[in-house]
Write a protein that holds these residues in place. Structure first.
Motif, PDB file in Angstrom:
ATOM      1  N   GLU A  24      88.339  63.557  56.523  1.00 20.94           N
ATOM      2  CA  GLU A  24      87.187  64.430  56.596  1.00 20.94           C
ATOM      3  C   GLU A  24      87.621  65.769  55.757  1.00 20.94           C
ATOM      4  O   GLU A  24      86.919  66.223  54.848  1.00 20.94           O
ATOM      5  CB  GLU A  24      86.744  64.986  57.829  1.00 20.94           C
ATOM      6  N   GLY A  29      77.742  74.362  52.501  1.00 24.77           N
ATOM      7  CA  GLY A  29      77.116  74.055  53.673  1.00 24.77           C
ATOM      8  C   GLY A  29      77.889  73.279  54.670  1.00 24.77           C
ATOM      9  O   GLY A  29      77.358  72.715  55.756  1.00 24.77           O
ATOM     10  N   ALA A  30      79.131  73.143  54.577  1.00 23.98           N
ATOM     11  CA  ALA A  30      79.989  72.550  55.292  1.00 23.98           C
ATOM     12  C   ALA A  30      80.005  73.081  56.743  1.00 23.98           C
ATOM     13  O   ALA A  30      80.145  74.085  57.098  1.00 23.98           O
ATOM     14  CB  ALA A  30      81.387  72.460  55.073  1.00 23.98           C
ATOM     15  N   ASP A  31      79.751  72.167  57.888  1.00 20.59           N
ATOM     16  CA  ASP A  31      79.847  72.734  59.343  1.00 20.59           C
ATOM     17  C   ASP A  31      81.150  73.129  59.831  1.00 20.59           C
ATOM     18  O   ASP A  31      82.146  73.128  59.010  1.00 20.59           O
ATOM     19  CB  ASP A  31      79.119  71.637  60.099  1.00 20.59           C
ATOM     20  N   PRO A  75      77.480  68.160  53.716  1.00 18.97           N
ATOM     21  CA  PRO A  75      77.325  68.145  55.006  1.00 18.97           C
ATOM     22  C   PRO A  75      76.870  66.675  55.493  1.00 18.97           C
ATOM     23  O   PRO A  75      76.896  66.135  56.423  1.00 18.97           O
ATOM     24  CB  PRO A  75      76.471  69.498  54.984  1.00 18.97           C
ATOM     25  N   LEU A 100      83.727  75.856  51.080  1.00 20.20           N
ATOM     26  CA  LEU A 100      83.140  75.033  52.073  1.00 20.20           C
ATOM     27  C   LEU A 100      81.949  75.861  52.534  1.00 20.20           C
ATOM     28  O   LEU A 100      80.757  75.007  52.746  1.00 20.20           O
ATOM     29  CB  LEU A 100      84.079  74.602  53.088  1.00 20.20           C
ATOM     30  N   ALA A 145      86.301  66.604  51.962  1.00 13.71           N
ATOM     31  CA  ALA A 145      85.601  68.150  51.554  1.00 13.71           C
ATOM     32  C   ALA A 145      86.391  68.734  50.485  1.00 13.71           C
ATOM     33  O   ALA A 145      85.559  69.598  49.812  1.00 13.71           O
ATOM     34  CB  ALA A 145      85.680  68.894  52.944  1.00 13.71           C
ATOM     35  N   VAL A 184      79.608  64.010  55.488  1.00 17.38           N
ATOM     36  CA  VAL A 184      80.554  64.027  56.561  1.00 17.38           C
ATOM     37  C   VAL A 184      79.707  63.578  57.725  1.00 17.38           C
ATOM     38  O   VAL A 184      80.453  62.560  58.487  1.00 17.38           O
ATOM     39  CB  VAL A 184      80.831  65.464  56.780  1.00 17.38           C
ATOM     40  N   ALA A 185      78.408  63.926  58.159  1.00 11.92           N
ATOM     41  CA  ALA A 185      77.789  63.577  59.316  1.00 11.92           C
ATOM     42  C   ALA A 185      77.522  62.259  59.274  1.00 11.92           C
ATOM     43  O   ALA A 185      77.858  61.465  60.294  1.00 11.92           O
ATOM     44  CB  ALA A 185      76.526  64.267  59.343  1.00 11.92           C
ATOM     45  N   THR A 245      84.051  70.716  59.932  1.00 12.62           N
ATOM     46  CA  THR A 245      84.752  70.291  58.789  1.00 12.62           C
ATOM     47  C   THR A 245      85.528  71.406  58.327  1.00 12.62           C
ATOM     48  O   THR A 245      86.710  71.113  57.782  1.00 12.62           O
ATOM     49  CB  THR A 245      83.665  69.992  57.653  1.00 12.62           C
ATOM     50  N   ARG A 246      85.216  72.597  58.475  1.00 11.29           N
ATOM     51  CA  ARG A 246      86.184  73.726  58.008  1.00 11.29           C
ATOM     52  C   ARG A 246      87.242  73.937  58.856  1.00 11.29           C
ATOM     53  O   ARG A 246      88.372  74.073  58.237  1.00 11.29           O
ATOM     54  CB  ARG A 246      85.139  74.851  57.864  1.00 11.29           C
TER      55      ARG A 246
END
Length: 405
Positions: free
Chosen positions: A289, A354-356, A70, A350, A293, A73-74, A359-360
């Motif tokens: 992204e 904790g992927a947001d 997370p 994912l 991921a 990516v951010a 991202t998912r």
């Protein structure tokens, strides 16, 4: 220190892209022009990353080491947004391919290292210059793992990463053009790497002891260049690091020479105190992204890693699996089956990482557009070329997936 172990979790990414003139994408763009556009970026980017430049003017955004997916990516989203704004202000833009489709491979970044590198590669053909000046990749970096057995152990993670490589190369192939036309290969970037000095670009041979295998690989690799203040950096032809340490070469080798030599080795998985995965083509738009991921999930999530290992096992039967992956992508049934299983395992992992939601969603979209249909990004580039007669088209930043010339 190359195999410094650590628990899985920390991650980094290097997003490398070709740069084009926004009005005339066939115009050569020298490194100096790209550097000038980034002049305001001295120091770190908003997300903590840094900018560097490749010999042909390619731009690379290297993230700061993040605590997990997370945060990675951010931070990288923020960095890329800042870079794209500065490029746009300078009349430039990122390309959508991992190998420049028709601009000549011309080095515009002056440095003795790159001059010696170019001469070293030129001795065996044009592939090295093409790699230096016309290719771009997406590199994901992860912890090596623990000195322990099972999926968190460094030796098993190293072995599994190499099993995964052909699937990653096929899933994310994004360079179908060479010399201005489709070549029949999905990843001409990977094809180019396969044609370069294998002592520094081939995979490290399989071994139960990755440290020993890497040491032997590094010692047997040809010396690419010898830094010097007084003369050319060119190394004697045929000199290996092992030979140099045994007394051959223009002067005695030092520990600094050995450290520098390690920076000139480019296997598809490279140990640098962490492991750097180098077999993935640069991606268009936001696809970096989704790819990042999935790679993090397939290595760092234990359940996904176990599923991927099982899914990728049949690829061992492929002759010259990396060449097959680069040429055929997911039109190869064995690779397509393994890729789909890996994609599904990654998508399931994912939430655990904790992927947001964004991202998912982008990962789901990537899988639906490509992997689930037995396609890789190269197919979409080829479709667009067939429809428009141009490979100079790239996704807009809007999420509708439309294209702009």
């Amino acid at each position: 220190m190359c195999f410094k172990t650590g628990p899985p979790g920390a991650a980094g990414v290097e997003v490398e892209r070709l740069v084009h003139d926004a009005l005339d994408p066939r115009m050569p763009v020298a490194a100096a022009r790209v550097k000038a556009a980034m002049a305001a970026s001295e120091g770190r980017l908003p997300g903590g990353g840094v900018i560097s430049f490749e010999p042909g003017g390619q731009l690379e955004v290297s993230s700061a080491c993040a605590s997990g997916l997370p945060a990675l990516v951010a931070a990288t989203r923020a960095d890329l947004a800042a870079v794209e704004t500065r490029l746009s202000d300078a009349g430039l833009c990122f390309g959508s391919l991992a190998l420049d489709p028709d601009r000549p491979a011309v080095r515009s970044l002056e440095h003795p290292r790159y001059a010696s590198m170019e001469r070293h590669f030129n001795a065996s053909g044009p592939a090295g210059r093409t790699m230096m000046c016309s290719t771009a990749s997406l590199q994901v970096s992860l912890e090596a793992g623990l000195d322990a057995p099972a999926s968190t152990g460094a030796a098993q993670r190293w072995s599994r990463l190499h099993t995964l490589l052909p699937v990653l190369a096929a899933m994310f192939a994004n360079s179908p053009f060479l010399h201005g036309r489709p070549s029949g290969w999905r990843s001409n970037r990977q094809r180019t790497w396969l044609a370069i000095d294998p002592t520094r670009t081939a995979a490290v041979p399989p071994s139960g002891d990755p440290r020993l295998a890497w040491a032997r690989y590094a010692l047997d690799a040809l010396v690419l260049c010898i830094p010097s203040r007084e003369s050319s950096w060119d190394a004697p032809r045929g000199l290996t690091m092992r030979d140099w340490l045994h007394g051959a070469g223009p002067r005695p080798a030092t520990l600094r020479d050995l450290d520098y030599h390690l920076t000139t080795l480019f296997p598809p998985v490279r140990p640098r105190g962490f492991v750097e995965i180098r077999a993935i083509d640069a991606q268009a738009g936001h696809d970096w992204e989704a790819v990042t991921a999935m790679v993090v999930a397939l290595v760092d999530d234990e359940q996904a890693a176990d599923l991927a290992a099982n899914a990728c096992a049949p690829t061992a039967s492929l002759p010259d699996a990396m060449r097959t992956a680069a040429r055929d992508g997911l039109t190869n049934a064995v690779l397509a089956s393994a890729a789909l299983a890996c994609a599904e395992a990654a998508l399931t992992a994912l939430p655990r990482l904790g992927a947001d939601a964004a991202t998912r969603a982008r990962t789901e979209d990537f899988i639906e557009r490509y992997t689930a249909r037995g396609r890789c990004p190269a197919e979409e580039r080829l479709d667009l070329w067939a429809q428009t007669g141009s490979f100079f088209a790239w996704p807009q930043h809007e999420e509708d997936g439309d294209y702009a010339k």
